[in-house]
Enzyme design. Structure first.
Site, PDB file in Angstrom:
ATOM      1  N   GLU A 175      55.621-106.310 -29.897  1.00 32.79           N
ATOM      2  CA  GLU A 175      55.060-106.436 -28.554  1.00 32.79           C
ATOM      3  C   GLU A 175      55.949-105.756 -27.511  1.00 32.79           C
ATOM      4  O   GLU A 175      55.446-105.088 -26.596  1.00 32.79           O
ATOM      5  CB  GLU A 175      54.850-107.902 -28.196  1.00 32.79           C
ATOM      6  CG  GLU A 175      53.696-108.550 -28.954  1.00 32.79           C
ATOM      7  CD  GLU A 175      53.494-110.002 -28.577  1.00 32.79           C
ATOM      8  OE1 GLU A 175      54.293-110.529 -27.765  1.00 32.79           O
ATOM      9  OE2 GLU A 175      52.552-110.631 -29.092  1.00 32.79           O
ATOM     10  N   HIS A 209      46.588-111.253 -24.698  1.00 36.12           N
ATOM     11  CA  HIS A 209      46.619-112.592 -25.284  1.00 36.12           C
ATOM     12  C   HIS A 209      45.312-113.359 -25.079  1.00 36.12           C
ATOM     13  O   HIS A 209      45.187-114.506 -25.521  1.00 36.12           O
ATOM     14  CB  HIS A 209      47.774-113.403 -24.684  1.00 36.12           C
ATOM     15  CG  HIS A 209      49.130-112.915 -25.099  1.00 36.12           C
ATOM     16  ND1 HIS A 209      49.715-111.801 -24.538  1.00 36.12           N
ATOM     17  CD2 HIS A 209      50.017-113.379 -26.010  1.00 36.12           C
ATOM     18  CE1 HIS A 209      50.911-111.608 -25.085  1.00 36.12           C
ATOM     19  NE2 HIS A 209      51.112-112.536 -25.978  1.00 36.12           N
TER      20      HIS A 209
END
Length: 326
Positions: A175, A209
């Site tokens: 990420e 997310h």
């Protein structure tokens, strides 16, 4: 050596498009294969205790080892693809047309050089912010080498598992490389302002997310209450990840290294969301000291963020410029 350009070699719209492609590819890759996709029962179930329901035998949840293994492989490939895209852009727009030079500048811009971090200072910012929770752990004798700390439970069972590998190794590393190093290197080439790179670029990280909402909705029974839980959880996660992304973006820009953001990401994943109310209820006689620890940590963190105290000038943070110089 720092590259010099009379004008940004990449357009801001191109940087926006590539950022969206990075986020879409990273998240979308999780649903390309039957091995990485999640599956849930279509039945609704009302849960009296308000908790998550039991997993069905034919369902695939994100914590299933086979799902985690498949997702680790695919996100690793996507991360490598994003880095290759940055290399291609640098090779195309840079005067360093020679392959070796392009690889070198790609490595520097992605923050993969150890020499870019001259001290431990950037690695101490996240622990400073968590001074309150750390102090509460000290009161509960849960820190390493204290009475209730267990190397088996707190280290081996936590990290040496598929969930641990995902949460504390592959997740933070991939990420940060994609949403910090790759995204910010392109925005820098596009001449984006520091304000946008710090506060605007993490929006894609936050929205990446949002797909967890579908899992929450299904795990909590596919009811109206489950939908409400999914919405609230997603809204909080969007806010938290975007704010945290701003901190990591700033850390990357001011140090020019991807390692402090990765460490901070790992550390925050380990610590979780601070629970000051629960900590005060558990240690009522230490209420004041816990509150002071939280205040000192937050204030100290804010003071410690000043660029001048880092003692290092990165290619992304040139003095006297609101835009990273090339």
């Amino acid at each position: 050596m720092v590259e010099l350009y009379l004008a940004p070699p990449l357009s801001l719209s191109s940087a926006h498009i590539l950022t969206l492609l990075f986020a879409a590819t990273y998240v979308g890759s999780l649903y390309l294969s039957k091995y990485t996709r999640l599956s849930f029962s279509n039945k609704s179930s009302r849960l009296k205790n308000g908790g998550s329901r039991a997993k069905g035998s034919s369902e695939r949840w994100r914590d299933d080892p086979q799902v985690i293994r498949a997702r680790l492989v695919i996100v690793s490939l996507v991360t490598a693809l994003c880095c290759l895209t940055v290399y291609t852009v640098i090779h195309t727009v840079s005067w360093a047309k020679v392959c070796d030079h392009a690889w070198y500048y790609t490595k520097v811009r992605l923050g993969f050089t150890l020499s870019s971090v001259e001290s431990l200072y950037p690695f101490l910012l996240a622990p400073l912010l968590y001074l309150g929770p750390i102090y509460a752990s000290f009161l509960g004798e849960r820190l390493p080498f204290q009475f209730y700390f267990s190397w088996r439970t707190d280290v081996l069972d936590t990290f040496v598992s598929w969930q641990g590998v995902r949460n504390y190794i592959f997740g933070p590393i991939t990420e940060e490389i994609v949403f910090r190093a790759c995204v910010l290197s392109l925005y820098h080439l596009a001449g984006a302002t520091r304000t946008w790179m710090i506060f605007g670029s993490p929006i894609s990280f936050g929205f990446a997310h949002l797909h967890h909402a579908w899992e929450v909705y299904n795990r909590y029974g596919r009811t109206r209450t489950a939908l409400k839980n999914a919405a609230l959880t997603t809204l909080f996660q969007l806010s938290y990840t975007t704010l945290f992304g701003s901190f990591c973006a700033y850390l990357f820009l001011v140090t020019g290294s991807i390692y402090p953001p990765i460490f901070s990401h790992v550390f925050c994943n380990i610590m979780g969301i601070p629970q000051i109310g629960w900590e005060i209820r558990k240690f009522p006689t230490h209420k004041r000291s816990i509150q002071w620890a939280y205040c000192i940590g937050i204030i100290g963190f804010a003071i410690a963020l000043r660029p001048s105290v880092f003692g290092h000038v990165s290619i992304y943070w040139q003095p006297g410029s609101k835009v990273g110089k090339f």
